[in-house]
Design an enzyme around this catalytic site. Structure first.
Site, PDB file in Angstrom:
ATOM      1  N   HIS A  36     118.032   7.105  42.080  1.00 51.12           N
ATOM      2  CA  HIS A  36     118.854   8.056  41.468  1.00 51.12           C
ATOM      3  C   HIS A  36     117.841   8.973  40.476  1.00 51.12           C
ATOM      4  CE1 HIS A  36     121.745   9.653  38.566  1.00 51.12           C
ATOM      5  NE2 HIS A  36     122.680   9.334  39.372  1.00 51.12           N
ATOM      6  N   ASP A  68     127.084   5.530  45.098  1.00 50.91           N
ATOM      7  CA  ASP A  68     127.817   5.746  46.416  1.00 50.91           C
ATOM      8  C   ASP A  68     127.634   4.368  47.293  1.00 50.91           C
ATOM      9  OD1 ASP A  68     128.319   8.365  46.402  1.00 50.91           O
ATOM     10  OD2 ASP A  68     126.332   9.099  46.365  1.00 50.91           O
TER      11      ASP A  68
END
Ligand SMILES: CC(C)(COP(=O)(O)OP(=O)(O)OC[C@H]1O[C@@H](n2cnc3c(N)ncnc32)[C@H](O)[C@@H]1OP(=O)(O)O)[C@@H](O)C(=O)NCCC(=O)NCCS
Length: 384
Positions: free
Chosen positions: A268, A320
């Protein structure tokens, strides 16, 4: 060009990493401490106590609603849930092998033709359009999902059921299990907003030109389509299916790392520790696995993948990753995963567009020029 505007090399940050590009009161991310708040409320509290509708209200209007405000908002959403017949027929004409996000992008753009307020730039009209978009996108996505399989559109529920239950009914043509509804509602809460992520930034840029709400949302949908952003959820599920069995996790991760392949659903830009949404989604994926023995292996593979990637590359999973097995176990086809993300994020996108326009300034950054300079123009006939 003033000194302030002169692009300096040291002011350049590739991918705009670390650049503050907006002032916003919608969402606060503390990437160092894995914290995420919508309008001051911790995401873990919202997922535990709130509903998607209440969260959408919070994002759009800035406060948790009173009981009367929530009931009024839910009624508005229900009354706006259906989509025009023309949109249904248009979606049914789409080729069968297209990317579902390309389909969503086109369908939402077409939907704007049936909104009489599409070009009304007032705050009130923008809020009404936001509500319409939040309400109608589930029907658009369900319609897309069914049309791709050659199935007829099923109109949304008009009773008091929430967005998640209505969506699952439209998609599957039958009442969903209570646990599926609950998990999908929580999924919608967790994915509803995330500060200046790429698609929200795209929406704000489009809004800042004084274009219109639908154009801003279409920009956002096109941006969410990318594998590094929204499509990572479907790519993560493809990886989990490819692994196929817990015994193959280690070799799958070794192979990916050796071949410098990106592990989808990991890493991320902002979170330096765990992604707080992944913490809730892991619990949800486990809960679903406990209720559905047939599908439990996807959670088992995911859990082992998460451990292996952490041990071998020190990468945390992101939102996700566990979204993948949650959506899959709830019965969402993989090619609808990213449109599901859009159903939820519609609340955040529209809240940002309204916010951008409340104190607008054209978003127009600079680039640091690294191309050739002072070239002499050679006429076409003399170029060899
Ligand atoms: C999200 C993402 C785009 C962030 O990218 P970023 O901030 O630009 O980070 P970088 O791509 O520069 O990654 C930094 C390092 O971690 C590695 N890395 C990051 N994510 C990785 C992943 N998913 N798989 C393998 N390696 C990864 C990079 O290869 C790089 O390693 P290096 O320093 O040895 O070259 C990136 O982590 C990624 O591509 N993830 C997969 C897609 C995904 O899940 N997207 C959804 C995000 S919510």
């Amino acid at each position: 060009m003033t000194e302030k505007m002169k692009p300096a090399k040291d002011a350049f940050s590739k991918g705009l990493e670390g650049v503050v590009a907006a002032q916003s009161g919608v969402c606060r991310i503390d990437g160092q401490n894995s914290q995420l708040h919508y309008r001051g409320y911790n995401i873990h509290d919202l997922v535990r106590y709130s509903t998607f509708e209440e969260t959408a209200y919070l994002l759009l209007f800035g406060n948790l609603p009173t009981a009367a405000q929530l009931s009024g908002f839910e009624k508005q959403l229900i009354s706006e849930r259906n989509i025009p017949d023309e949109v249904v027929r248009f979606i049914q004409l789409f080729p069968k092998d297209i990317h579902s996000m390309a389909a969503l992008r086109t369908a939402i753009s077409y939907l704007s033709f049936f909104d009489k307020e599409a070009d009304d730039k007032s705050v009130e009209a923008n809020v009404r359009k936001a509500i319409r978009l939040i309400a109608k996108t589930p029907a658009v996505v369900a319609c897309l999902g069914r049309a791709q399989k050659g199935e007829k559109f099923i109109a949304p529920k008009t009773g008091t059921v929430g967005t998640a239950a209505s969506f699952l009914y439209m998609l599957k043509g039958k009442e969903a299990l209570a646990i599926e509804v609950k998990m999908l509602d929580q999924y919608f809460i967790l994915l509803a907003e995330h500060d200046l992520n790429a698609s929200t930034f795209a929406a704000r840029i489009t809004a800042s030109t004084l274009s219109d709400m639908y154009s801003a949302i279409v920009s956002a949908i096109g941006t969410l389509k990318g594998d590094l952003h929204g499509s990572a959820n479907s790519r993560a599920m493809e990886s989990i299916l490819e692994v196929g069995d817990v015994s193959r996790v280690e070799s799958y991760v070794d192979d990916a790392l050796q071949n410098k392949k990106k592990l989808m659903g990991f890493g991320h830009r902002v979170y330096k520790g765990p992604d707080p949404r992944a913490i809730d989604l892991r619990v949800m994926a486990r809960t679903l696995a406990e209720h559905n023995a047939e599908q439990a292996k996807w959670y088992a593979i995911s859990e082992k993948l998460e451990k292996a990637v952490w041990e071998k590359k020190k990468l945390n999973c992101n939102v996700d990753f566990y979204s993948a097995s949650v959506l899959y176990t709830v019965g969402i086809p993989i090619d609808l995963f990213t449109p599901m993300f859009a159903v939820s994020r519609m609340a955040g996108w529209t809240a940002h567009v309204v916010e951008q326009l409340s104190d607008n300034r054209l978003i127009r950054p600079l680039s640091y020029y690294v191309g050739r300079k002072d070239e002499s123009y050679v006429p076409l006939a003399k170029r060899g």
